[in-house]
Design an enzyme around this catalytic site. Sequence first.
Site, mmCIF file in Angstrom:
data_model
loop_
_atom_site.group_PDB
_atom_site.id
_atom_site.type_symbol
_atom_site.label_atom_id
_atom_site.label_comp_id
_atom_site.label_asym_id
_atom_site.label_seq_id
_atom_site.Cartn_x
_atom_site.Cartn_y
_atom_site.Cartn_z
ATOM 1 N N LEU A 148 -4.244 -3.425 8.065
ATOM 2 C CA LEU A 148 -5.177 -4.897 8.174
ATOM 3 C C LEU A 148 -3.445 -5.359 6.600
ATOM 4 C CD1 LEU A 148 -6.383 -7.385 9.262
ATOM 5 C CD2 LEU A 148 -8.108 -6.132 7.344
ATOM 6 N N HIS A 149 -3.726 -4.810 6.092
ATOM 7 C CA HIS A 149 -3.347 -5.355 4.949
ATOM 8 C C HIS A 149 -1.546 -5.526 5.619
ATOM 9 C CE1 HIS A 149 -1.295 -5.254 0.729
ATOM 10 N NE2 HIS A 149 -0.924 -4.029 1.011
ATOM 11 N N ARG A 150 -1.023 -4.553 5.603
ATOM 12 C CA ARG A 150 0.184 -4.714 6.575
ATOM 13 C C ARG A 150 0.456 -6.328 7.426
ATOM 14 N NH1 ARG A 150 0.342 0.919 6.378
ATOM 15 N NH2 ARG A 150 -0.489 1.228 8.221
#
Length: 185
Positions: free
Chosen positions: A28-30
């Site tokens: 999700l962060h990426r």
Amino acid sequence: MESYLDIRVLPDPEFTESMLVAALFAKLHRALGLRDKGDIGVSFPEYGGTPGGVIRLHGLQTALEELNATRWQAGLTDYCTPSAICTVPPAIKGWRTVSRVQVKSNAQRLVRRSVRKGWITEEEAQMRLRTALDHRCKLPFIQLKSLSTHQPFRLFIQHGELQELQRDGKFSSYGLSREATIPWF
């Protein structure tokens, strides 16, 4: 913040819930970093001693649809179940921030770094270590690996107090913010 989407991590005999949440959150962060719009917030409905097994994404329906279209969860679909994009219920408990807390927890490591950077001398380091107390953080965390240094770190997460009013703002590439609020229900 009209819509939300829950992603529940499924029980697995080989991986713990925290390992799967960490893998999902790293993806999700990426995806949020590549998106770079700051319009999607994250909360953890089962937040307690751990972040829990559910990640909730908040945003406009179009933003959540755009994120889903990137297929950011690829490779983890056997380990989690996303809900449909839903409208936030009209009766919410309030608004809250969900933010990152950065903890300087290991005095020895910090002093060694200060010596290495040339900020203090070896003698000053020894004096500081005698008086230093390690600060422990009891907040829930997600164990991640830095994309730039590949070093592991703990992303401590704090849910703020409930507030009566919504505050606008941008979310980080983790979906967290000290200013912007998400609806809590």
